[in-house]
Design a protein around this motif. Structure first.
Motif, PDB file in Angstrom:
ATOM      1  N   LEU A   1       0.738  -1.241  -0.124  1.00 42.33           N
ATOM      2  CA  LEU A   1       0.128  -0.051  -0.012  1.00 42.33           C
ATOM      3  C   LEU A   1       1.000   1.298  -0.117  1.00 42.33           C
ATOM      4  O   LEU A   1       1.940   1.291   0.689  1.00 42.33           O
ATOM      5  CB  LEU A   1      -0.634  -0.191   1.145  1.00 42.33           C
ATOM      6  N   LEU A   2       0.466   2.505  -0.887  1.00 38.21           N
ATOM      7  CA  LEU A   2       1.181   3.562  -0.785  1.00 38.21           C
ATOM      8  C   LEU A   2       0.441   4.616  -0.015  1.00 38.21           C
ATOM      9  O   LEU A   2      -0.864   4.768  -0.243  1.00 38.21           O
ATOM     10  CB  LEU A   2       1.319   3.982  -2.226  1.00 38.21           C
ATOM     11  N   ILE A   3       1.088   5.170   0.969  1.00 41.63           N
ATOM     12  CA  ILE A   3       0.341   6.240   1.971  1.00 41.63           C
ATOM     13  C   ILE A   3       0.971   7.357   1.554  1.00 41.63           C
ATOM     14  O   ILE A   3       2.107   7.606   1.573  1.00 41.63           O
ATOM     15  CB  ILE A   3       0.726   5.948   3.365  1.00 41.63           C
ATOM     16  N   ASP A   4       0.019   8.474   1.474  1.00 42.18           N
ATOM     17  CA  ASP A   4       0.428   9.774   1.400  1.00 42.18           C
ATOM     18  C   ASP A   4      -0.762  10.884   1.680  1.00 42.18           C
ATOM     19  O   ASP A   4      -1.971  10.499   1.517  1.00 42.18           O
ATOM     20  CB  ASP A   4       0.742  10.278   0.043  1.00 42.18           C
ATOM     21  N   GLY A   5      -0.494  11.940   2.389  1.00 40.10           N
ATOM     22  CA  GLY A   5      -1.478  13.003   2.732  1.00 40.10           C
ATOM     23  C   GLY A   5      -2.295  13.554   1.526  1.00 40.10           C
ATOM     24  O   GLY A   5      -3.611  13.462   1.570  1.00 40.10           O
ATOM     25  N   ALA A   6      -1.443  13.911   0.360  1.00 44.99           N
ATOM     26  CA  ALA A   6      -1.987  14.572  -0.849  1.00 44.99           C
ATOM     27  C   ALA A   6      -3.527  15.416  -0.464  1.00 44.99           C
ATOM     28  O   ALA A   6      -4.417  15.088  -0.754  1.00 44.99           O
ATOM     29  CB  ALA A   6      -2.482  13.355  -1.583  1.00 44.99           C
ATOM     30  N   HIS A   7      -3.331  16.260   0.586  1.00 47.32           N
ATOM     31  CA  HIS A   7      -4.487  16.782   1.068  1.00 47.32           C
ATOM     32  C   HIS A   7      -4.951  18.374   0.352  1.00 47.32           C
ATOM     33  O   HIS A   7      -5.964  19.137   0.833  1.00 47.32           O
ATOM     34  CB  HIS A   7      -4.072  17.249   2.712  1.00 47.32           C
ATOM     35  N   ASN A   8      -3.994  18.729  -0.189  1.00 45.07           N
ATOM     36  CA  ASN A   8      -4.213  19.934  -1.201  1.00 45.07           C
ATOM     37  C   ASN A   8      -3.698  19.700  -2.603  1.00 45.07           C
ATOM     38  O   ASN A   8      -2.982  18.618  -3.104  1.00 45.07           O
ATOM     39  CB  ASN A   8      -3.538  21.203  -0.516  1.00 45.07           C
ATOM     40  N   PRO A   9      -4.074  20.582  -3.646  1.00 41.12           N
ATOM     41  CA  PRO A   9      -3.699  20.382  -5.097  1.00 41.12           C
ATOM     42  C   PRO A   9      -2.425  20.192  -5.295  1.00 41.12           C
ATOM     43  O   PRO A   9      -1.969  19.179  -6.196  1.00 41.12           O
ATOM     44  CB  PRO A   9      -4.522  21.458  -5.689  1.00 41.12           C
ATOM     45  N   ALA A  10      -1.680  20.998  -4.836  1.00 41.76           N
ATOM     46  CA  ALA A  10      -0.026  20.869  -4.977  1.00 41.76           C
ATOM     47  C   ALA A  10       0.390  19.473  -4.591  1.00 41.76           C
ATOM     48  O   ALA A  10       1.212  18.949  -5.063  1.00 41.76           O
ATOM     49  CB  ALA A  10       0.731  21.955  -4.394  1.00 41.76           C
ATOM     50  N   ALA A  11      -0.052  19.021  -3.462  1.00 41.26           N
ATOM     51  CA  ALA A  11       0.522  17.767  -3.113  1.00 41.26           C
ATOM     52  C   ALA A  11      -0.237  16.472  -3.626  1.00 41.26           C
ATOM     53  O   ALA A  11       0.707  15.532  -4.017  1.00 41.26           O
ATOM     54  CB  ALA A  11       0.107  17.430  -1.544  1.00 41.26           C
ATOM     55  N   ALA A  12      -1.461  16.718  -4.251  1.00 39.14           N
ATOM     56  CA  ALA A  12      -1.906  15.610  -5.150  1.00 39.14           C
ATOM     57  C   ALA A  12      -1.357  15.667  -6.331  1.00 39.14           C
ATOM     58  O   ALA A  12      -1.020  14.329  -6.848  1.00 39.14           O
ATOM     59  CB  ALA A  12      -3.503  15.958  -5.315  1.00 39.14           C
ATOM     60  N   GLN A  13      -0.775  16.863  -6.865  1.00 43.13           N
ATOM     61  CA  GLN A  13       0.027  16.666  -8.304  1.00 43.13           C
ATOM     62  C   GLN A  13       1.453  16.158  -7.916  1.00 43.13           C
ATOM     63  O   GLN A  13       1.837  15.205  -8.841  1.00 43.13           O
ATOM     64  CB  GLN A  13       0.056  18.135  -8.710  1.00 43.13           C
ATOM     65  N   ALA A  14       1.965  16.208  -6.973  1.00 45.13           N
ATOM     66  CA  ALA A  14       3.131  15.765  -6.572  1.00 45.13           C
ATOM     67  C   ALA A  14       3.055  14.283  -6.466  1.00 45.13           C
ATOM     68  O   ALA A  14       3.891  13.302  -7.022  1.00 45.13           O
ATOM     69  CB  ALA A  14       3.886  16.139  -5.280  1.00 45.13           C
ATOM     70  N   LEU A  15       2.039  13.733  -5.733  1.00 43.66           N
ATOM     71  CA  LEU A  15       1.577  12.272  -5.835  1.00 43.66           C
ATOM     72  C   LEU A  15       1.375  11.593  -7.011  1.00 43.66           C
ATOM     73  O   LEU A  15       1.802  10.403  -7.313  1.00 43.66           O
ATOM     74  CB  LEU A  15       0.334  12.059  -4.925  1.00 43.66           C
ATOM     75  N   ARG A  16       0.465  12.249  -7.950  1.00 47.06           N
ATOM     76  CA  ARG A  16       0.429  11.751  -9.368  1.00 47.06           C
ATOM     77  C   ARG A  16       1.715  11.845 -10.008  1.00 47.06           C
ATOM     78  O   ARG A  16       1.840  10.851 -10.642  1.00 47.06           O
ATOM     79  CB  ARG A  16      -0.624  12.641  -9.987  1.00 47.06           C
ATOM     80  N   GLN A  17       2.473  12.658 -10.138  1.00 47.62           N
ATOM     81  CA  GLN A  17       3.774  12.741 -10.719  1.00 47.62           C
ATOM     82  C   GLN A  17       4.566  11.479 -10.364  1.00 47.62           C
ATOM     83  O   GLN A  17       5.527  10.828 -11.153  1.00 47.62           O
ATOM     84  CB  GLN A  17       4.452  14.088 -10.244  1.00 47.62           C
ATOM     85  N   TYR A  18       4.565  11.262  -8.954  1.00 48.37           N
ATOM     86  CA  TYR A  18       5.303  10.244  -8.523  1.00 48.37           C
ATOM     87  C   TYR A  18       4.838   8.945  -8.950  1.00 48.37           C
ATOM     88  O   TYR A  18       5.623   7.980  -9.435  1.00 48.37           O
ATOM     89  CB  TYR A  18       5.367  10.108  -6.815  1.00 48.37           C
ATOM     90  N   LEU A  19       3.536   8.656  -9.017  1.00 48.39           N
ATOM     91  CA  LEU A  19       2.994   7.436  -9.547  1.00 48.39           C
ATOM     92  C   LEU A  19       3.258   7.267 -11.086  1.00 48.39           C
ATOM     93  O   LEU A  19       3.696   6.192 -11.370  1.00 48.39           O
ATOM     94  CB  LEU A  19       1.400   7.474  -9.341  1.00 48.39           C
ATOM     95  N   ASP A  20       3.297   8.245 -11.837  1.00 50.69           N
ATOM     96  CA  ASP A  20       3.336   8.433 -13.157  1.00 50.69           C
ATOM     97  C   ASP A  20       4.956   7.933 -13.472  1.00 50.69           C
ATOM     98  O   ASP A  20       5.261   7.210 -14.471  1.00 50.69           O
ATOM     99  CB  ASP A  20       3.057   9.439 -13.755  1.00 50.69           C
ATOM    100  N   SER A  21       5.849   8.193 -12.608  1.00 56.70           N
ATOM    101  CA  SER A  21       7.269   8.069 -12.784  1.00 56.70           C
ATOM    102  C   SER A  21       7.639   6.640 -12.577  1.00 56.70           C
ATOM    103  O   SER A  21       8.724   5.993 -12.864  1.00 56.70           O
ATOM    104  CB  SER A  21       7.970   8.982 -11.772  1.00 56.70           C
ATOM    105  N   LEU A  22       6.912   5.729 -11.910  1.00 60.42           N
ATOM    106  CA  LEU A  22       7.031   4.362 -11.387  1.00 60.42           C
ATOM    107  C   LEU A  22       7.142   3.481 -12.736  1.00 60.42           C
ATOM    108  O   LEU A  22       7.658   2.210 -12.737  1.00 60.42           O
ATOM    109  CB  LEU A  22       6.002   4.026 -10.498  1.00 60.42           C
ATOM    110  N   SER A  23       6.482   3.950 -13.570  1.00 61.91           N
ATOM    111  CA  SER A  23       6.207   3.128 -14.964  1.00 61.91           C
ATOM    112  C   SER A  23       5.963   3.731 -16.142  1.00 61.91           C
ATOM    113  O   SER A  23       5.520   4.915 -16.050  1.00 61.91           O
ATOM    114  CB  SER A  23       5.165   2.021 -14.721  1.00 61.91           C
ATOM    115  N   SER A  24       6.624   3.121 -17.482  1.00 63.19           N
ATOM    116  CA  SER A  24       6.635   4.029 -18.671  1.00 63.19           C
ATOM    117  C   SER A  24       5.110   3.755 -19.109  1.00 63.19           C
ATOM    118  O   SER A  24       4.629   4.420 -20.033  1.00 63.19           O
ATOM    119  CB  SER A  24       7.600   3.418 -19.609  1.00 63.19           C
ATOM    120  N   THR A  25       4.296   2.856 -18.749  1.00 63.86           N
ATOM    121  CA  THR A  25       2.842   2.681 -19.097  1.00 63.86           C
ATOM    122  C   THR A  25       1.953   3.149 -17.862  1.00 63.86           C
ATOM    123  O   THR A  25       2.364   2.855 -16.617  1.00 63.86           O
ATOM    124  CB  THR A  25       2.578   1.297 -19.497  1.00 63.86           C
TER     125      THR A  25
END
Length: 435
Positions: free
Chosen positions: A305-329
């Protein structure tokens, strides 16, 4: 994972709850009156003051880890906590014990004048931190701003060793003002005349406000560039080869801000070697932020399980960017989320959700939570191609459903209070997972 026992600090929570009814009430008059009654402990504590929207906690974690590695006696004050009030006040990266915190709170409460405006809950715990650090005779304290800056209860020191503004985005606009310029004015309120400032990357509207404040006050300002990414978890910053224990692209700027502040301290005759910096940064820990865990309920196989606060738009964007960086697909995500009523729900969903994702919505326990059904309506509007949107009454039920879904990345996010509730419920079953 180790947190102070929630049972052990039950008495502390009960004691502080009586001040919670006063809510958020920005201003410095009450905290100054209280600190004066306590003998102005803040005047005996040299500090690094850390403000901004996101990244404050990570920067505090890096700073306190390095300074402790260098042999200093280091206080750290952060908020909010995940499981226990004790997490907010640390000495050499170890939380204050419940017994010590209760004793400090008794001293603070005895100094409250019943004939004056009562301090808020945050002001009481902040006063407790100042008093504890003064009595512990710390060499230095790393102090995180609670909300805003100018009128925050931590903003009572006229001569910080360094002030840091990590980032600025639109959060708490109901209290700080509707525009980035308004928010920037509040955040820049921690800057003090002729005291060094370290400033992270800011939106142009905010940067112009902060720079004007810097010029007015005559602050020597440093604007560090992000550390150079060498490979996942490894970075280079000037002469330092760094191992970054915290995940996410934004850690390259967070670690640069911390090192820039530490370099300023060395010019003030603090003894901090390059080895202290590299070893301290590698030892930094900041739970609940882009943290991979293995959850092993009794009698069951471990689940990732991945845990993150992502409680505001900037933090959510950072979480999405991290997830997208994990795989090319593109990866299908199974989200378990709850959010407070005060958050920008639509913007968070826009940052996170993708077609085919599964969304499990829950209330945030013991807080002013946006109803899951209301969040579901927003999520469907933002991303009509979601494969599933379900509402649940409890986090346990939602997690059970999410963990049954295969071929997805399971993510728990949306509120640090929700993360804290998860840790509190399953602390003995959670194990950090290196990535």
């Amino acid at each position: 994972m180790t947190f102070p026992s929630p049972l052990a600090d039950h008495v502390i929570a009960e004691r502080l709850t009586r001040y919670g009814r006063f809510g958020v009430h920005l201003g410095l008059e009450r905290i100054r009156i209280l600190l004066q009654a306590l003998g102005n402990p803040q005047e005996r504590v040299p500090i690094i003051h850390v403000g901004g929207t996101n990244g404050k906690g990570s920067v505090c974690a890096y700073l306190s880890a390095v300074l402790a590695q260098a042999g200093y006696r280091v206080g750290r004050y952060t908020s909010p906590h995940l499981v226990s009030w004790c997490e907010r006040i640390c000495l050499n990266n170890q939380p204050i014990s419940p017994t010590e915190l209760e004793a400090i709170l008794v001293q603070v409460e005895s100094a409250i004048d019943p004939h004056t405006d009562s301090p808020t809950q945050f002001e009481v715990i902040t006063a407790a931190a100042w008093l504890y650090f003064a009595q512990a005779q710390v060499d230095i304290a790393v102090i995180e701003v609670g909300l805003g800056g100018r009128l925050d209860a931590t903003n009572v020191c006229d001569r910080p060793l360094v002030s840091i503004i990590t980032s600025l985005s639109r959060e708490h606009w109901q209290r700080l003002g509707p525009t980035l310029a308004d928010i920037a004015r509040e955040k820049a309120g921690i800057l003090k005349a002729h005291c060094p400032a370290v400033i992270g990357p800011l939106p142009p509207e905010a940067q112009s406000v902060v720079e004007q404040r810097i010029q007015t006050l005559g602050c020597p300002a440093t604007y560090p560039k992000a550390a150079l990414a060498i490979s996942p978890g490894l970075a280079q910053y000037d002469t330092l080869n760094l191992t970054l224990p915290l995940q996410g692209q934004y850690q390259y700027i967070n670690v640069a801000l911390a090192i820039a502040a530490l370099r300023i301290l060395t010019r003030q005759n603090w003894v901090i070697s390059d080895q202290d910096m590299t070893q301290g940064i590698a030892a930094a820990r900041w739970p609940g932020r882009l943290q991979w865990l293995t959850w092993r309920p009794p009698g069951q196989n471990g689940q990732t399980l991945l845990i993150d606060g992502a409680h505001n738009p900037a933090a959510a964007q950072a979480l999405r960017q991290y997830l997208d960086s994990l795989s090319s697909t593109p990866q299908t995500c199974s989200w378990v989320m709850g959010m407070l009523t005060t958050k920008d729900h639509k913007d968070v969903f826009e940052a996170l959700l993708r077609p085919g994702d599964l969304l499990h919505l829950v209330p945030v326990p013991d807080h002013q939570s946006e109803p899951p059904k209301a969040l579901a309506a927003i999520a469907r509007q933002v991303c009509p191609q979601l494969a599933q949107v379900q509402c649940y009454e409890t986090l346990e039920t939602a997690l059970g459903e999410a963990l049954r879904e295969r071929q997805t990345t399971r993510v728990l996010c949306g509120s640090l209070y929700l993360i804290g509730s998860f840790f509190r419920a399953y602390a003995g079953q959670l194990h950090p997972l290196a990535r």
